[in-house]
Design a protein around this motif. Structure first.
Motif, PDB file in Angstrom:
ATOM      1  N   TRP A 300       0.947  -1.211  -0.063  1.00  0.00           N
ATOM      2  CA  TRP A 300       0.073  -0.009   0.009  1.00  0.00           C
ATOM      3  C   TRP A 300       0.921   1.351   0.049  1.00  0.00           C
ATOM      4  N   ASP A 330      -1.913  -4.975  -2.274  1.00  0.00           N
ATOM      5  CA  ASP A 330      -3.238  -4.145  -1.377  1.00  0.00           C
ATOM      6  C   ASP A 330      -4.110  -3.483  -2.886  1.00  0.00           C
ATOM      7  N   ASP A 331      -5.070  -2.693  -2.208  1.00  0.00           N
ATOM      8  CA  ASP A 331      -5.948  -2.290  -3.042  1.00  0.00           C
ATOM      9  C   ASP A 331      -5.474  -1.875  -4.395  1.00  0.00           C
ATOM     10  N   TRP A 375      -5.508  -7.999  -0.948  1.00  0.00           N
ATOM     11  CA  TRP A 375      -6.347  -7.286  -0.479  1.00  0.00           C
ATOM     12  C   TRP A 375      -7.860  -7.324  -1.243  1.00  0.00           C
ATOM     13  N   ARG A 414     -16.032   7.637   1.204  1.00  0.00           N
ATOM     14  CA  ARG A 414     -14.905   7.111   0.467  1.00  0.00           C
ATOM     15  C   ARG A 414     -15.416   6.719  -0.851  1.00  0.00           C
ATOM     16  N   LYS A 447      -6.284  -9.670   3.132  1.00  0.00           N
ATOM     17  CA  LYS A 447      -6.162  -8.502   3.899  1.00  0.00           C
ATOM     18  C   LYS A 447      -7.676  -8.134   3.592  1.00  0.00           C
ATOM     19  N   ASP A 449     -10.822  -5.623   3.985  1.00  0.00           N
ATOM     20  CA  ASP A 449     -10.807  -4.427   4.520  1.00  0.00           C
ATOM     21  C   ASP A 449     -12.456  -3.918   4.788  1.00  0.00           C
ATOM     22  N   ASN A 451     -14.262  -0.193   4.746  1.00  0.00           N
ATOM     23  CA  ASN A 451     -13.741   1.058   4.717  1.00  0.00           C
ATOM     24  C   ASN A 451     -14.943   2.408   4.854  1.00  0.00           C
ATOM     25  N   CYS A 491      -8.992  -5.483   8.818  1.00  0.00           N
ATOM     26  CA  CYS A 491      -8.835  -4.289   8.467  1.00  0.00           C
ATOM     27  C   CYS A 491     -10.080  -3.295   8.516  1.00  0.00           C
ATOM     28  N   SER A 493     -10.552   0.755   7.488  1.00  0.00           N
ATOM     29  CA  SER A 493      -9.929   2.115   7.636  1.00  0.00           C
ATOM     30  C   SER A 493      -8.615   2.033   8.698  1.00  0.00           C
ATOM     31  N   ASP A 513      -3.995   2.914  10.392  1.00  0.00           N
ATOM     32  CA  ASP A 513      -3.368   3.034   9.094  1.00  0.00           C
ATOM     33  C   ASP A 513      -2.028   4.122   9.292  1.00  0.00           C
TER      34      ASP A 513
HETATM   35  C1  DGJ Z   1      -7.601   1.340   4.199  1.00  0.00           C
HETATM   36  C2  DGJ Z   1      -6.488   0.510   4.897  1.00  0.00           C
HETATM   37  O1  DGJ Z   1      -6.710   0.534   6.256  1.00  0.00           O
HETATM   38  C3  DGJ Z   1      -5.083   0.586   4.200  1.00  0.00           C
HETATM   39  O2  DGJ Z   1      -4.058  -0.213   4.836  1.00  0.00           O
HETATM   40  C4  DGJ Z   1      -5.204   0.310   2.506  1.00  0.00           C
HETATM   41  O3  DGJ Z   1      -5.568  -1.204   2.754  1.00  0.00           O
HETATM   42  C5  DGJ Z   1      -6.404   1.091   2.105  1.00  0.00           C
HETATM   43  N1  DGJ Z   1      -7.637   0.822   2.663  1.00  0.00           N
HETATM   44  C6  DGJ Z   1      -6.793   0.634   0.598  1.00  0.00           C
HETATM   45  O4  DGJ Z   1      -7.947   1.088   0.148  1.00  0.00           O
END
Ligand code: DGJ
Length: 723
Positions: A300, A330-331, A375, A414, A447, A449, A451, A491, A493, A513
């Motif tokens: 990331w 990651d993303d 991710w 987001r 991973k 997530d 968010n 995970c 955010s 983060d």
């Molecule tokens: C939020 C996560 O906490 C970050 O580590 C990362 O994976 C981003 N999202 C990716 O969009």
């Protein structure tokens, strides 16, 4: 009926039933084998009060004249109208125990309610409590609240809970415990950055290693409340409940609602004793992670959305050269995901960026001996995605109609919305896509997530955070069952979903983060209060933090990341020369000590100097099942800021065996490491640093050692070995 008495690891829990309803008569220090006739505890009846004793119920009841917050609130719904038979008066039907578990069944035949309470006092002293409410009536019963609470002793006079925000999760706040209710409410539809991982009461000035503490944790990833409630008569309960929306849980005849579990620990040796109880429980779970926790490289903060195969191949090669064991993409890898405006929900590898799929990268990673991780954010959707265009009705909103048919959409967060996992078709789609990814690719790690907060969150026109939380849990559970070899990280955010509900179905949490080592010292210290370090992702970030713009030397970032599940989130291709050598040495150091860090007892000294944080891990070794004691330890001495008296005095290194001899050595940074001269102020050398110090555990705990004078935002790592 005889009282029920659960005992373990210095804790007793006594449940009595002689006053008609179940009450916890004692939760605290071990009371030994025999109990007196508990009617001796019957209180006097004061003037202007109910004419009988008022029990502090296992489920405190307004019908018993309990003046504090009642444990059960609900109402019968007749012909669609709630508000009938609002009162419940539970009486004990049966109460049984085997010494470590207890089952108490209470019912109110008039109200048509039965509540079964399950309590387990685990071997390390952690108590687990949940209630199940069944509607025995012939009409629907709306549950408004079913709380899990425990009494604390009158000498608990201070409260401690945690709060935070994005990049500053789990910071402590303290206040006196006074009459009234102190409530921490989470309305985020997820656990929340500000959620209190630990909610504790204790004796005056309780600290890391002194004082009595009664602490609770509510294992739930949706809306919730945690509270301390001091009733007018001075008795105090602490605990929590799921925060239910209007008519969110309406039980049809025969249906049940189960509260989230409350986990709780008592300690007479400060917060470290609470941590011991939680760690012991975590580590005894059959599905707890086992084996060495691999060194991680997460992409990331190295490349963000800029996915390019050549760059990522170089990164993988550089990571392998450093000794990385797990490479996490990651993303940014799926269809349309060039930034955070589009793509969520389209869980297909983006053919324009990855014409040959993920295989070339995965092969490069695995052929270098590393695991591959990916991710995902399965619970979310962007309006700009194929799935949203095809199924607008799968997007959560407060209206029955989809947003394409005039229904309202919640605010974007987001740029994204929530997939309605309560809709079985939407749930199945998400399951099938993640399942296919795991089947088609050699993926060892997800991973996972999440968010955004859940706003105006409904299904078919009714509030559905409760159902959505359970549906998300089912998604985790089903994917885990289908792919038991895949490890999952929670995970949200950063660290907005850290709780024991999610940790029952995941193997690691992303604490924050924020990779700034200074912030991380506090975030990890309080996350580690409950969650053991092998489950807490902790990475070395870039030299200048992306989230705070602070610059830190490698040694400080590395020592901070060491006390967790260690990794990096950094474009390590650019790390060269002496710094690269230092990083390699440190990775080797992590590998040499991870068994200790991930199995030992967490120890935090009560420091006389607030600019110093002294914490360590002490080996709790067993020899043929017999405790062999503290044979080794690692301690970090962390200087967070400057202070008036620059480290005058000695620093205690507690938690060792009193009568055993130990050798204390500086492990990192050493004079050969480039940032040693930034860390230790050499003008005032500490004599023992050059060749180590030898002393008993009692001496190290009681007298301590003088420490080198450290620059602020620097740390040293000490190794302690039994002689
Ligand atoms: C939020 C996560 O906490 C970050 O580590 C990362 O994976 C981003 N999202 C990716 O969009």
């Amino acid at each position: 009926m005889h009282p029920l008495h659960l005992r373990s690891a210095g804790t007793s829990l006594v449940i009595s039933t002689h006053r008609g309803e179940a009450e916890i008569t004692h939760w605290g220090a071990d009371l030994g084998d025999s109990l007196p006739d508990l009617s001796i505890l019957n209180e006097p009846v004061p003037p202007s009060a109910a004419d009988t004793n008022v029990p502090a119920g296992l489920l405190p009841q307004a019908s018993s004249s309990w003046q504090g917050r009642p444990g059960l609130r609900g109402q019968r719904v007749i012909d669609g109208v709630p508000g009938f038979d609002f009162s419940v008066r539970l009486r004990v039907l049966s109460a049984t125990t085997d010494g470590s578990t207890a089952v108490v069944i209470q019912s109110d035949p008039d109200a048509g309610i039965t509540v079964t309470s399950n309590l387990t006092l685990h071997p390390g002293g952690l108590l687990e409590l949940r209630h199940e409410l069944r509607n025995d009536g012939t009409s629907p019963f709306q549950v408004d609240e079913l709380a899990t609470v425990l009494p604390v002793a009158p000498d608990a006079v201070e409260l401690l809970d945690l709060t935070g925000r994005w990049c500053r999760e789990r910071h402590p706040q303290r206040r006196p415990l006074q009459q009234g209710t102190w409530v921490r409410t989470g309305r985020h539809g997820r656990t929340g950055h500000d959620s209190s991982l630990l909610f504790a009461a204790g004796t005056a000035g309780f600290g890391n290693r002194h004082g009595k503490v009664w602490a609770t944790h509510l294992a739930w990833s949706g809306n919730h409340e945690q509270f301390a409630d001091s009733a007018a008569d001075g008795r105090t309960m602490i605990g929590g409940s799921e925060l239910l929306g209007a008519a969110e849980v309406v039980l049809q005849p025969g249906e049940s609602y189960t509260s989230p579990a409350l986990y709780a620990a008592y300690s007479d040796r400060g917060l470290d004793g609470i941590t011991e109880a939680f760690y012991s429980w975590f580590r005894s779970r059959p599905h707890h992670v086992s084996g060495p926790r691999p060194v991680v490289l997460n992409t990331w903060e190295a490349v963000y959305f800029d996915h390019n195969l050549d760059t990522l191949l170089e990164l993988a090669e550089s990571a392998a050269d450093l000794g990385v064991e797990r490479f996490v993409l990651d993303d940014g890898w799926f269809r349309g995901r060039r930034d955070d405006h589009a793509g969520l929900g389209d869980w297909y590898v983006d053919e324009t960026v990855w014409p040959k799929g993920l295989t070339p990268l995965i092969q490069a990673v695995t052929s270098r001996g590393m695991e591959f991780g990916l991710w995902v954010e399965p619970e979310m959707v962007n309006l700009d995605s194929d799935v949203a265009r095809a199924h607008p009705e799968w997007i959560v909103g407060p209206s029955v109609a989809s947003y394409k048919e005039g229904g309202r959409l919640p605010l974007e967060w987001r740029h994204q919305h929530v997939m309605d996992l309560v809709n079985p078709e939407a749930w199945q789609y998400v399951y099938d896509r993640i399942d296919a990814l795991l089947r088609e690719n050699d993926i060892s790690y997800l991973k996972w997530d999440q968010n955004r907060d859940l706003l105006e969150h409904g299904h078919a026109g009714r509030a559905s955070v409760h159902e959505q939380t359970l549906a998300a849990y089912r998604l985790f559970d089903a994917l885990r069952a289908a792919h038991p070899e895949v490890e999952i990280e929670s995970c949200s955010s950063g660290g907005a979903r850290v709780d024991l509900g999610i940790l029952e179905r995941t193997d690691r949490i992303w604490a924050s983060d924020c990779n700034d080592a200074l912030e991380r010292q506090t975030i990890q210290r309080w996350t580690g209060m409950v969650v053991p370090p092998e489950l807490v992702g902790s990475h070395i970030g870039p030299t200048t933090s992306h989230t705070t713009a602070r610059t830190h030397d490698l040694s400080f970032r590395a020592i901070t990341a060491l006390f967790g599940h260690f990794g990096m989130e950094w474009d390590v291709r650019a790390v060269r020369g002496a710094e690269r050598e230092e990083l390699k040495r440190f990775i080797a150091l992590y590998k040499a000590h991870r068994d200790l860090i991930h199995s030992g007892r967490m120890v935090r000294a009560d420091s006389h100097d607030e600019s110093l944080m002294v914490h360590g891990v002490v080996a709790s070794e067993y020899d043929g099942g017999i405790p062999a004691g503290a044979t080794a330890a690692l301690f970090a001495v962390v200087k967070t800021r400057t202070s008036f008296a620059e480290q005058v005095g000695r620093v205690s290194l507690p938690g060792l065996d009193s009568d055993r001899g130990y050798r204390v050595e500086l492990l990192f940074p050493t004079p050969e490491d480039p940032d040693y001269s930034h860390t230790v102020i050499e003008a005032q050398p500490v004599q023992w640093l050059a060749s180590g110090a030898e002393a008993s555990g009692r001496f190290l705990g009681e007298v301590g050692l003088p420490m080198p004078v450290l620059h602020p935002e620097h740390a040293v790592l000490l190794r302690i070995t039994a002689l």
